[in-house]
Design an enzyme around this catalytic site. Structure first.
Site, PDB file in Angstrom:
ATOM      1  N   ASN A 113      -5.551   3.814   8.027  1.00  0.00           N
ATOM      2  CA  ASN A 113      -5.523   3.151   6.732  1.00  0.00           C
ATOM      3  C   ASN A 113      -4.923   4.080   5.683  1.00  0.00           C
ATOM      4  O   ASN A 113      -3.741   4.363   5.716  1.00  0.00           O
ATOM      5  CB  ASN A 113      -6.922   2.662   6.335  1.00  0.00           C
ATOM      6  CG  ASN A 113      -6.879   1.672   5.192  1.00  0.00           C
ATOM      7  OD1 ASN A 113      -6.016   0.798   5.175  1.00  0.00           O
ATOM      8  ND2 ASN A 113      -7.787   1.789   4.237  1.00  0.00           N
ATOM      9  N   ASP A 163     -11.051  -5.908  11.060  1.00  0.00           N
ATOM     10  CA  ASP A 163     -11.874  -7.044  10.671  1.00  0.00           C
ATOM     11  C   ASP A 163     -13.014  -6.534   9.797  1.00  0.00           C
ATOM     12  O   ASP A 163     -14.062  -6.104  10.282  1.00  0.00           O
ATOM     13  CB  ASP A 163     -12.422  -7.741  11.924  1.00  0.00           C
ATOM     14  CG  ASP A 163     -13.186  -9.029  11.604  1.00  0.00           C
ATOM     15  OD1 ASP A 163     -13.480  -9.260  10.413  1.00  0.00           O
ATOM     16  OD2 ASP A 163     -13.509  -9.779  12.536  1.00  0.00           O
ATOM     17  N   ASP A 203     -10.096   1.258  -4.198  1.00  0.00           N
ATOM     18  CA  ASP A 203      -9.012   1.278  -3.219  1.00  0.00           C
ATOM     19  C   ASP A 203      -8.222   2.590  -3.361  1.00  0.00           C
ATOM     20  O   ASP A 203      -8.792   3.628  -3.648  1.00  0.00           O
ATOM     21  CB  ASP A 203      -8.137   0.033  -3.392  1.00  0.00           C
ATOM     22  CG  ASP A 203      -7.520  -0.443  -2.085  1.00  0.00           C
ATOM     23  OD1 ASP A 203      -7.079   0.399  -1.283  1.00  0.00           O
ATOM     24  OD2 ASP A 203      -7.450  -1.665  -1.871  1.00  0.00           O
ATOM     25  N   GLU A 262       0.844  -1.206   0.000  1.00  0.00           N
ATOM     26  CA  GLU A 262       0.000   0.000   0.000  1.00  0.00           C
ATOM     27  C   GLU A 262       0.872   1.246   0.000  1.00  0.00           C
ATOM     28  O   GLU A 262       2.070   1.202   0.217  1.00  0.00           O
ATOM     29  CB  GLU A 262      -0.911   0.027   1.238  1.00  0.00           C
ATOM     30  CG  GLU A 262      -2.184  -0.801   1.129  1.00  0.00           C
ATOM     31  CD  GLU A 262      -3.275  -0.117   0.314  1.00  0.00           C
ATOM     32  OE1 GLU A 262      -3.000   0.947  -0.279  1.00  0.00           O
ATOM     33  OE2 GLU A 262      -4.397  -0.648   0.263  1.00  0.00           O
ATOM     34  N   ASN A 314     -10.683   4.953   2.213  1.00  0.00           N
ATOM     35  CA  ASN A 314      -9.711   4.775   1.142  1.00  0.00           C
ATOM     36  C   ASN A 314      -9.807   5.942   0.157  1.00  0.00           C
ATOM     37  O   ASN A 314     -10.568   6.884   0.346  1.00  0.00           O
ATOM     38  CB  ASN A 314      -9.954   3.447   0.409  1.00  0.00           C
ATOM     39  CG  ASN A 314      -8.831   2.467   0.627  1.00  0.00           C
ATOM     40  OD1 ASN A 314      -7.672   2.825   0.473  1.00  0.00           O
ATOM     41  ND2 ASN A 314      -9.163   1.246   0.998  1.00  0.00           N
ATOM     42  N   ARG A 325      -7.086   0.711  13.263  1.00  0.00           N
ATOM     43  CA  ARG A 325      -5.807   1.312  12.874  1.00  0.00           C
ATOM     44  C   ARG A 325      -6.067   2.370  11.833  1.00  0.00           C
ATOM     45  O   ARG A 325      -7.165   2.471  11.270  1.00  0.00           O
ATOM     46  CB  ARG A 325      -4.844   0.260  12.314  1.00  0.00           C
ATOM     47  CG  ARG A 325      -5.333  -0.429  11.048  1.00  0.00           C
ATOM     48  CD  ARG A 325      -4.195  -1.173  10.356  1.00  0.00           C
ATOM     49  NE  ARG A 325      -4.619  -2.058   9.287  1.00  0.00           N
ATOM     50  CZ  ARG A 325      -4.921  -1.683   8.044  1.00  0.00           C
ATOM     51  NH1 ARG A 325      -4.877  -0.399   7.708  1.00  0.00           N
ATOM     52  NH2 ARG A 325      -5.276  -2.578   7.130  1.00  0.00           N
TER      53      ARG A 325
END
Length: 302
Positions: free
Chosen positions: A108, A126, A209, A20, A157, A106
């Site tokens: 991203n 999750d 994404d 990423e 994203n 967290r």
């Protein structure tokens, strides 16, 4: 311009579990990216084909450079200043942490706006929970972390900014969402408003994404699970689709001497992975990108 470009796999880059946040660093003539579950920041000096990596104590998902080459990075427990030494261990200084509204969260996707403020979003790791506890935050040049600017996100994203900085793009790549939004963006205050749907990938393919904006103002998104790049005009019209060897492209970034190379990271799925999944790719789509903005504040050097 619309012919299919050749997609090259960068063998020297190796493979990532979840590659990423590719960032081109012009001073180094190198591409940097992260491998999230491996807790690694990776660099490839492209011309020399030389790969380096740094281990971190927790997962890192996004980062931006400052003028001195220090990184502001979104990690598991907050935002950190990260110094990458030529030798020895990475040095970290914690800068700020939001209130995480659910366990197992967290940071991203993230990057700087055109004025040098660092933006990053949070998510519940999750994804099967489809938790809407994720939010987007702004880290100003004075070291202040905002309250949530956009909330109710499942898998934040696609953060990107138009060439003039007056439009902010944001996506939610969760299978239940698959939406890209555009916002009018007040460049003086760093405030997005007038949120509207820019593209609904239920009408296209894949999940939106990581993203990049080119010099024409068009928005490129990695269509995760569909193995391609999608380019949308500023009006939200799909005008190009480029097939990729990897099923799960994750984020793209322009780089090279004239910012005409588009680099793409990818994710290696847990099952039925191909030889190309998790690799880094390069292609020349016939358009130029924009320099990645740097963080305008002064980060501590540990």
């Amino acid at each position: 311009m619309n012919s299919a470009p050749r997609v090259e796999r960068l063998e020297a880059a190796g493979r990532a579990a979840v590659g990423e946040c590719p960032v081109w660093h012009a001073k180094d003539q190198a591409l940097y990216w992260v491998d999230i579950p491996a807790r690694r920041i990776v660099r490839l000096a492209v011309a020399a084909g030389q790969r380096s990596e740094w281990a971190l104590p927790e997962q890192v998902a996004c980062f931006a450079f400052d003028a001195a080459g220090t990184l502001v990075a979104g990690m598991e427990t907050g935002l950190f200043a990260v110094t990458l030494p030529d030798a020895g261990d990475v040095r970290l200084t914690k800068l700020a942490a939001p209130r995480f509204d659910a366990p197992g969260m967290r940071f991203n996707d993230g990057r700087c706006d055109r004025q040098g403020r660092f933006w990053a979003g949070t998510m519940v790791q999750d994804m099967s929970l489809a938790s809407t506890a994720g939010a987007l935050f702004r880290f100003d040049a004075d070291g202040t972390l905002s309250a949530p600017i956009v909330d109710g996100l499942i898998t934040q994203n696609g953060l990107a900014f138009s060439p003039d900085g007056a439009t902010m793009y944001l996506s939610d790549s969760h299978p239940q969402k698959r939406l890209i939004w555009a916002f009018d963006f007040a460049t003086d205050t760093g405030t997005p408003h007038n949120r509207r749907v820019f593209a609904d990938l239920h009408h296209h393919v894949g999940r939106p994404d990581g993203a990049a904006v080119d010099a024409d103002g068009c928005y490129w998104t990695c269509a995760n699970d569909a193995g391609c790049l999608l380019r949308f005009t500023p009006e939200g019209k799909l005008d190009r689709t480029i097939e990729l060897p990897a099923t799960k492209p994750s984020m793209c970034a322009f780089g090279g001497d004239d910012l005409s190379t588009l680099y793409v990271t990818s994710i290696r799925p847990a099952a039925n992975a191909t030889d190309a999944d998790g690799c880094v790719f390069a292609l020349h789509p016939g358009v130029q990108g924009l320099p990645e903005p740097i963080y305008a504040g002064m980060l501590p050097v540990a």
